[in-house]
Design a protein around this motif. Structure first.
Motif, PDB file in Angstrom:
ATOM      1  N   ARG A   1      41.754  26.758  56.759  1.00 12.66           N
ATOM      2  CA  ARG A   1      43.190  26.336  56.793  1.00 12.66           C
ATOM      3  C   ARG A   1      43.273  24.941  56.042  1.00 12.66           C
ATOM      4  NH1 ARG A   1      47.133  28.678  58.027  1.00 12.66           N
ATOM      5  NH2 ARG A   1      47.876  27.184  59.671  1.00 12.66           N
ATOM      6  N   HIS A   2      42.828  25.133  54.832  1.00  9.30           N
ATOM      7  CA  HIS A   2      42.905  24.055  53.725  1.00  9.30           C
ATOM      8  C   HIS A   2      43.709  24.938  52.783  1.00  9.30           C
ATOM      9  CE1 HIS A   2      40.888  21.167  56.286  1.00  9.30           C
ATOM     10  NE2 HIS A   2      41.122  20.235  55.572  1.00  9.30           N
ATOM     11  N   ASP A   3      44.707  24.271  52.050  1.00  6.23           N
ATOM     12  CA  ASP A   3      45.332  24.936  51.009  1.00  6.23           C
ATOM     13  C   ASP A   3      45.241  24.200  49.904  1.00  6.23           C
ATOM     14  OD1 ASP A   3      46.916  26.924  49.509  1.00  6.23           O
ATOM     15  OD2 ASP A   3      48.792  26.099  50.301  1.00  6.23           O
ATOM     16  N   VAL A   4      44.717  24.611  48.528  1.00 10.69           N
ATOM     17  CA  VAL A   4      44.757  24.129  47.526  1.00 10.69           C
ATOM     18  C   VAL A   4      46.196  24.042  46.693  1.00 10.69           C
ATOM     19  CG1 VAL A   4      43.363  23.708  45.259  1.00 10.69           C
ATOM     20  CG2 VAL A   4      41.984  24.386  47.091  1.00 10.69           C
ATOM     21  N   LEU A   5      46.526  22.851  46.672  1.00  6.80           N
ATOM     22  CA  LEU A   5      47.916  22.706  46.076  1.00  6.80           C
ATOM     23  C   LEU A   5      47.750  22.735  44.470  1.00  6.80           C
ATOM     24  CD1 LEU A   5      49.228  20.033  48.281  1.00  6.80           C
ATOM     25  CD2 LEU A   5      49.559  22.483  48.425  1.00  6.80           C
ATOM     26  N   ALA A   6      46.855  21.926  43.877  1.00  2.30           N
ATOM     27  CA  ALA A   6      46.610  21.984  42.346  1.00  2.30           C
ATOM     28  C   ALA A   6      45.281  21.799  42.094  1.00  2.30           C
ATOM     29  CB  ALA A   6      47.603  20.666  42.066  1.00  2.30           C
ATOM     30  N   VAL A   7      44.854  21.987  40.731  1.00  2.00           N
ATOM     31  CA  VAL A   7      43.658  21.902  40.008  1.00  2.00           C
ATOM     32  C   VAL A   7      43.888  21.231  38.843  1.00  2.00           C
ATOM     33  CG1 VAL A   7      41.764  22.944  39.019  1.00  2.00           C
ATOM     34  CG2 VAL A   7      42.699  23.948  41.019  1.00  2.00           C
ATOM     35  N   ASP A   8      42.993  20.111  38.612  1.00  2.00           N
ATOM     36  CA  ASP A   8      43.238  19.432  37.315  1.00  2.00           C
ATOM     37  C   ASP A   8      41.654  19.560  36.606  1.00  2.00           C
ATOM     38  OD1 ASP A   8      42.955  17.424  35.065  1.00  2.00           O
ATOM     39  OD2 ASP A   8      44.286  16.313  36.169  1.00  2.00           O
TER      40      ASP A   8
ATOM     41  N   SER B   1      36.907  15.832  44.195  1.00  2.00           N
ATOM     42  CA  SER B   1      36.494  16.155  42.882  1.00  2.00           C
ATOM     43  C   SER B   1      35.440  17.238  42.930  1.00  2.00           C
ATOM     44  CB  SER B   1      35.817  14.660  42.318  1.00  2.00           C
ATOM     45  OG  SER B   1      34.630  14.414  43.214  1.00  2.00           O
ATOM     46  N   TYR B   2      34.960  17.527  41.691  1.00  2.00           N
ATOM     47  CA  TYR B   2      33.763  18.631  41.515  1.00  2.00           C
ATOM     48  C   TYR B   2      33.239  18.582  40.078  1.00  2.00           C
ATOM     49  CZ  TYR B   2      37.167  20.803  38.368  1.00  2.00           C
ATOM     50  OH  TYR B   2      37.965  21.287  37.417  1.00  2.00           O
ATOM     51  N   ASP B   3      31.831  19.078  40.011  1.00  2.00           N
ATOM     52  CA  ASP B   3      31.239  18.896  39.138  1.00  2.00           C
ATOM     53  C   ASP B   3      31.231  20.618  38.278  1.00  2.00           C
ATOM     54  OD1 ASP B   3      29.974  16.253  38.989  1.00  2.00           O
ATOM     55  OD2 ASP B   3      28.930  16.935  40.793  1.00  2.00           O
ATOM     56  N   LYS B   4      31.331  21.425  39.488  1.00  2.00           N
ATOM     57  CA  LYS B   4      31.517  22.919  39.057  1.00  2.00           C
ATOM     58  C   LYS B   4      32.499  23.191  40.222  1.00  2.00           C
ATOM     59  CE  LYS B   4      27.871  23.181  36.358  1.00  2.00           C
ATOM     60  NZ  LYS B   4      27.583  23.682  34.942  1.00  2.00           N
ATOM     61  N   LEU B   5      33.583  24.191  39.442  1.00  2.00           N
ATOM     62  CA  LEU B   5      34.585  24.755  40.354  1.00  2.00           C
ATOM     63  C   LEU B   5      34.393  26.217  40.366  1.00  2.00           C
ATOM     64  CD1 LEU B   5      37.109  24.310  41.883  1.00  2.00           C
ATOM     65  CD2 LEU B   5      38.358  24.447  39.592  1.00  2.00           C
ATOM     66  N   VAL B   6      34.479  26.848  41.484  1.00  2.00           N
ATOM     67  CA  VAL B   6      34.348  28.417  41.516  1.00  2.00           C
ATOM     68  C   VAL B   6      35.602  28.781  42.141  1.00  2.00           C
ATOM     69  CG1 VAL B   6      33.361  30.416  42.627  1.00  2.00           C
ATOM     70  CG2 VAL B   6      31.840  28.214  41.961  1.00  2.00           C
ATOM     71  N   VAL B   7      36.573  29.567  41.426  1.00  2.00           N
ATOM     72  CA  VAL B   7      38.009  30.159  41.823  1.00  2.00           C
ATOM     73  C   VAL B   7      37.651  31.485  42.214  1.00  2.00           C
ATOM     74  CG1 VAL B   7      40.276  30.340  40.945  1.00  2.00           C
ATOM     75  CG2 VAL B   7      38.966  28.301  40.140  1.00  2.00           C
TER      76      VAL B   7
ATOM     77  N   ASN C   1      45.777  36.137  42.430  1.00  2.00           N
ATOM     78  CA  ASN C   1      46.349  34.710  42.606  1.00  2.00           C
ATOM     79  C   ASN C   1      45.906  33.593  41.804  1.00  2.00           C
ATOM     80  OD1 ASN C   1      48.065  34.967  44.771  1.00  2.00           O
ATOM     81  ND2 ASN C   1      46.377  35.179  46.364  1.00  2.00           N
ATOM     82  N   THR C   2      46.271  33.230  40.641  1.00  2.00           N
ATOM     83  CA  THR C   2      45.760  32.576  39.688  1.00  2.00           C
ATOM     84  C   THR C   2      46.799  31.374  39.172  1.00  2.00           C
ATOM     85  OG1 THR C   2      46.495  34.034  37.937  1.00  2.00           O
ATOM     86  CG2 THR C   2      44.455  34.279  38.897  1.00  2.00           C
ATOM     87  N   ASP C   3      47.928  31.022  39.849  1.00  2.25           N
ATOM     88  CA  ASP C   3      48.765  30.099  39.679  1.00  2.25           C
ATOM     89  C   ASP C   3      48.282  28.665  39.410  1.00  2.25           C
ATOM     90  OD1 ASP C   3      50.814  31.960  39.531  1.00  2.25           O
ATOM     91  OD2 ASP C   3      51.670  31.388  41.340  1.00  2.25           O
ATOM     92  N   LEU C   4      47.050  28.382  40.284  1.00  2.00           N
ATOM     93  CA  LEU C   4      46.513  27.243  40.294  1.00  2.00           C
ATOM     94  C   LEU C   4      45.825  26.586  38.705  1.00  2.00           C
ATOM     95  CD1 LEU C   4      44.422  27.197  43.631  1.00  2.00           C
ATOM     96  CD2 LEU C   4      46.225  25.587  42.853  1.00  2.00           C
ATOM     97  N   LEU C   5      45.293  27.799  37.874  1.00  2.97           N
ATOM     98  CA  LEU C   5      44.884  27.715  36.529  1.00  2.97           C
ATOM     99  C   LEU C   5      45.590  27.906  35.674  1.00  2.97           C
ATOM    100  CD1 LEU C   5      40.986  28.846  37.307  1.00  2.97           C
ATOM    101  CD2 LEU C   5      41.997  26.447  37.304  1.00  2.97           C
TER     102      LEU C   5
END
Length: 456
Positions: free
Chosen positions: A76-83, A103-109, A246-250
């Motif tokens: 129940r956590h919604d990611v709003l943005a990715v930088d 923050s992350y070192d590696k991101l898996v979408v 669903n790829t709007d974040l990137l």
């Protein structure tokens, strides 16, 4: 090493479980907007039809499964943005509305896909439903209980499976699609003719080659589906038109296909350093053409998710691509396909030939036997296999898996003709159906070549 995973259905679940096992010292955090993971949406029709009584059985993993592996599981956590420059994600806790930055070192979408929702009058009416997740499944069952006339829009696999389920529940069912045939993407006409005849004989109303233009209601509930060819009274409408990634974040941060599918390399890396992607959010290499394509299947998703885990520290194992292999049981028919249909190959501008074999799948001296239909699609120059379809009342669907391997290995029809298959009268004939199809195709190619030479 800090790894953040966004989305946790098939690809996300596979990636997370494997990463937790492989890298016990890594700090892995999963953000998922729903309260569940790993729901098999392909089982919705089975649940609707009562074959699967308990929908909980359609989950093959649970958030606790990840937590037990040491994963920070944030449901129940919604990611709003990715930088991707500063390597951060902005997240909203849907229970408390608190917004945090991680923050992350590696991101898996692994954000998956969502049903295509058409923009037309009546979409806000009650009893107009989508079919994708656990909540959809429960709502469909609830609304269908009091519906007598149900319309399914979309004649792909999900649509036709729902039609079967509703028919078995004694409902009056109409199936609408803007293509001229059911399962148009998977099967050619000789196969869909058989399926459609069977559906019509059972009383299913087919409205093919028609586009839905509006939904009309009565007292706030849907009452009629209007198409370019007519109107259909309906107490319940299920939309199964297709899916979008669903790829709007990137968006604007990584390479994508025009439809928004993320382009990944053979190690599941995006065009942005330290960002990986897998599953229905991605494009994938389609082996018949060698080009990137959008093929949202759970099988592709779990393979890609597993490869993310294997390659996230260093590139180790290459993805072998896909043939888009799939299968379905429709009433008494067992159907499977792999690679390109004839229609798809023609649309792609390829020079092809096709061969169709119809024969009993095992010897006629056996007490029972069933007719089987096998079709091969292959290059006119050289005979390389591009696709195949199989249909029978007998379950011969595993043949599609064999043909998938043949396509992946770039085999020719002549080579298929001499592959070593066992013979046992319970299961097949001395010349297996696939051997027969390969030999017939090779003979047709040879005859055509001889005719060309003679004509010259």
């Amino acid at each position: 090493m800090k790894i953040v995973v966004i989305g946790c259905t098939h690809a996300g679940t596979a990636a997370t479980i494997q990463m937790a096992k492989r890298y016990p010292d890594a700090e892995i955090t999963v953000y998922e907007r729903n309260d569940n993971i790993s729901f098999l949406s392909c089982g919705i029709a089975l649940h609707v039809g009562g074959v699967v009584q308990n929908a909980e059985e359609l989950f093959y993993a649970h958030p606790d499964t990840l937590a037990e592996l040491g994963v920070n599981t944030r449901m129940r956590h919604d990611v709003l943005a990715v930088d991707t420059v500063y390597k951060t994600v902005t997240v909203r806790n849907l229970e408390t509305e608190e917004v945090l930055v991680d923050s992350y070192d590696k991101l898996v979408v692994t954000t998956g896909s969502w049903p295509i929702v058409p923009q037309m009058p009546g979409m806000d009416l009650d009893r107009v439903l989508l079919c994708k997740n656990y909540a959809h499944a429960q709502t469909i069952i609830e609304k269908a209980a009091t519906a007598k006339r149900i319309t399914v829009v979309g004649a792909g696999y999900i649509g036709v499976e729902l039609v079967e389920a509703f028919h078995q529940l004694g409902k009056s069912v109409t199936l609408i699609d803007n293509t001229p045939r059911v399962m148009f993407k998977y099967l050619d006409k000789a196969f869909t003719d058989i399926v459609e005849a069977d559906m019509k004989e059972r009383g299913v109303r087919l409205a093919l080659g028609q586009t839905v233009t509006a939904l009309e209601g009565l007292e706030g509930k849907v009452a009629r589906v209007v198409t370019t060819e007519g109107a259909y009274d309906s107490d319940l409408v299920i939309l199964c038109i297709g899916f979008r990634p669903n790829t709007d974040l990137l968006k604007g941060q990584v390479m994508m296909l025009p439809n928004g599918a993320i382009v990944v390399d053979e190690f599941m890396r995006t065009s942005c350093p330290d960002v990986y992607a897998a599953g229905d959010s991605c494009a994938i290499r389609y082996n018949p053409t060698g080009k990137a394509a959008y093929i949202p299947l759970a099988t592709n998703a779990v393979r890609m998710g597993t490869l993310v885990a294997m390659n996230i520290m260093e590139p180790r194992v290459k993805y072998m691509g896909t043939q888009g292999t799939s299968g379905i049981r429709m009433f008494d028919l067992n159907i499977a396909s792999t690679g390109m249909t004839e229609q798809a190959a023609v649309d792609a501008g390829l020079k092809i030939r096709t061969t169709t074999v119809s024969d009993n799948y095992r010897p006629e001296f056996m007490p029972t036997y069933e007719r089987a239909l096998v079709k091969l699609v292959y290059e006119a120059d050289g005979g390389r296999l591009l696709g195949a379809q199989v249909l029978s009342k007998a379950d011969l669907t595993q043949s599609a898996n064999t043909l998938s391997v043949c396509i992946q290995n770039r085999m020719t029809v002549e080579e298929l003709g001499f592959v070593d298959f066992f013979f046992q009268p319970h299961y097949n004939k001395p010349w297996n159906l696939l051997n027969q199809a390969g030999l017939q195709a090779a003979a047709e190619l040879e005859a055509e070549k001889a005719g060309t030479i003679a004509g010259a």
